[in-house]
Design an enzyme around this catalytic site. Structure first.
Site, PDB file in Angstrom:
ATOM      1  N   ARG A   1       0.792  -1.240   0.000  1.00 36.85           N
ATOM      2  CA  ARG A   1       0.000   0.000   0.000  1.00 36.85           C
ATOM      3  C   ARG A   1       0.819   1.282   0.000  1.00 36.85           C
ATOM      4  O   ARG A   1       0.242   2.364   0.157  1.00 36.85           O
ATOM      5  CB  ARG A   1      -0.994   0.020   1.171  1.00 36.85           C
ATOM      6  CG  ARG A   1      -1.940  -1.165   1.181  1.00 36.85           C
ATOM      7  CD  ARG A   1      -3.115  -0.958   2.099  1.00 36.85           C
ATOM      8  NE  ARG A   1      -2.741  -0.864   3.506  1.00 36.85           N
ATOM      9  CZ  ARG A   1      -3.606  -0.857   4.508  1.00 36.85           C
ATOM     10  NH1 ARG A   1      -4.903  -0.927   4.247  1.00 36.85           N
ATOM     11  NH2 ARG A   1      -3.205  -0.786   5.759  1.00 36.85           N
ATOM     12  N   ASP A   2       2.121   1.200  -0.196  1.00 35.34           N
ATOM     13  CA  ASP A   2       2.895   2.452  -0.263  1.00 35.34           C
ATOM     14  C   ASP A   2       4.159   2.264  -1.097  1.00 35.34           C
ATOM     15  O   ASP A   2       5.260   2.630  -0.689  1.00 35.34           O
ATOM     16  CB  ASP A   2       3.257   2.927   1.145  1.00 35.34           C
ATOM     17  CG  ASP A   2       3.516   4.436   1.205  1.00 35.34           C
ATOM     18  OD1 ASP A   2       3.239   5.123   0.190  1.00 35.34           O
ATOM     19  OD2 ASP A   2       3.989   4.915   2.246  1.00 35.34           O
ATOM     20  N   ILE A   3       3.985   1.710  -2.296  1.00 36.57           N
ATOM     21  CA  ILE A   3       5.110   1.526  -3.206  1.00 36.57           C
ATOM     22  C   ILE A   3       5.490   2.881  -3.797  1.00 36.57           C
ATOM     23  O   ILE A   3       4.717   3.502  -4.529  1.00 36.57           O
ATOM     24  CB  ILE A   3       4.746   0.548  -4.344  1.00 36.57           C
ATOM     25  CG1 ILE A   3       4.277  -0.802  -3.783  1.00 36.57           C
ATOM     26  CG2 ILE A   3       5.916   0.382  -5.307  1.00 36.57           C
ATOM     27  CD1 ILE A   3       5.334  -1.565  -3.045  1.00 36.57           C
TER      28      ILE A   3
END
Length: 206
Positions: free
Chosen positions: A66-68
């Site tokens: 969820r935070d690439i």
């Protein structure tokens, strides 16, 4: 374990929340301390290939990152010739679906912004944004700047265009756009990381 993910310990507390702790002791540096963007396609392709393997490993264990984004990459001091690893698990979910509104806005998939249920396919959208930034120095949504309503409109409704740059040819553009499909079921990666790695861009030598 996966060679392209920092070693993590997963701890559950009594109220059913999850915490991820990194346990690596390697000499790895924040991405932007070592790398200046944009980078040529062969270097970008090597990074993206490593991240595909990392995401495949996470998704098999029902973990959605969820935070690439580049700030969650670590590289060896020698730069892109060395190891690259994915970190930044503060926003990760240990469930196959989620409803939480988390992530870095410029890299967030439309289904997260719509505040409905979503799956690990959101990570492939973020990888598309990251690939664009690696090759061009910017994502397709950077033009919004700090204006949140404009950013939301660009991600949710406006036509998506890959920034023009000499590093972006037909294969690069096709790969990025396949990841930036607003319909999660049509998005490259929806059938697993092997489908992403099968894209012709990974066969290119330029």
């Amino acid at each position: 374990p996966c060679d392209h993910i920092v070693n993590i310990a997963i701890v559950h507390n009594p109220v059913n929340s999850t915490h991820f702790f990194t346990t690596d002791e390697e000499d790895l540096r924040p991405f932007f301390d070592v790398v200046t963007l944009p980078i040529p396609p062969p270097s970008a392709r090597a990074i993206v290939r490593s991240l595909c393997s990392a995401l495949g490993h996470l998704h098999r264990h029902d973990i959605i990152h969820r935070d690439i984004n580049p700030d969650n990459l670590l590289v060896a001091p020698e730069g892109l010739e060395g190891q690259i690893k994915l970190t930044g698990f503060a926003n990760a979910s240990l469930q196959p679906t989620s409803l939480s509104l988390v992530g870095t806005p410029e890299f967030m998939a439309p289904e997260i912004l719509r505040a409905g249920a979503y799956t690990a396919v959101v990570d492939w959208w973020s990888l598309g944004c990251l690939t664009s930034e690696l090759l061009t120095g910017t994502t397709p949504f950077n033009r919004a700047g700090p204006d949140v309503p404009t950013l939301l409109r660009m991600i949710l409704w406006d036509p998506i265009t890959v920034p023009t740059h000499p590093h972006v040819g037909p294969l690069e553009r096709d790969f990025i756009m396949a990841l930036l499909q607003r319909n999660p079921s049509a998005r490259l990666g929806g059938q697993g990381h092997t489908a992403v790695l099968a894209h012709p861009w990974f066969l290119s030598t330029t």
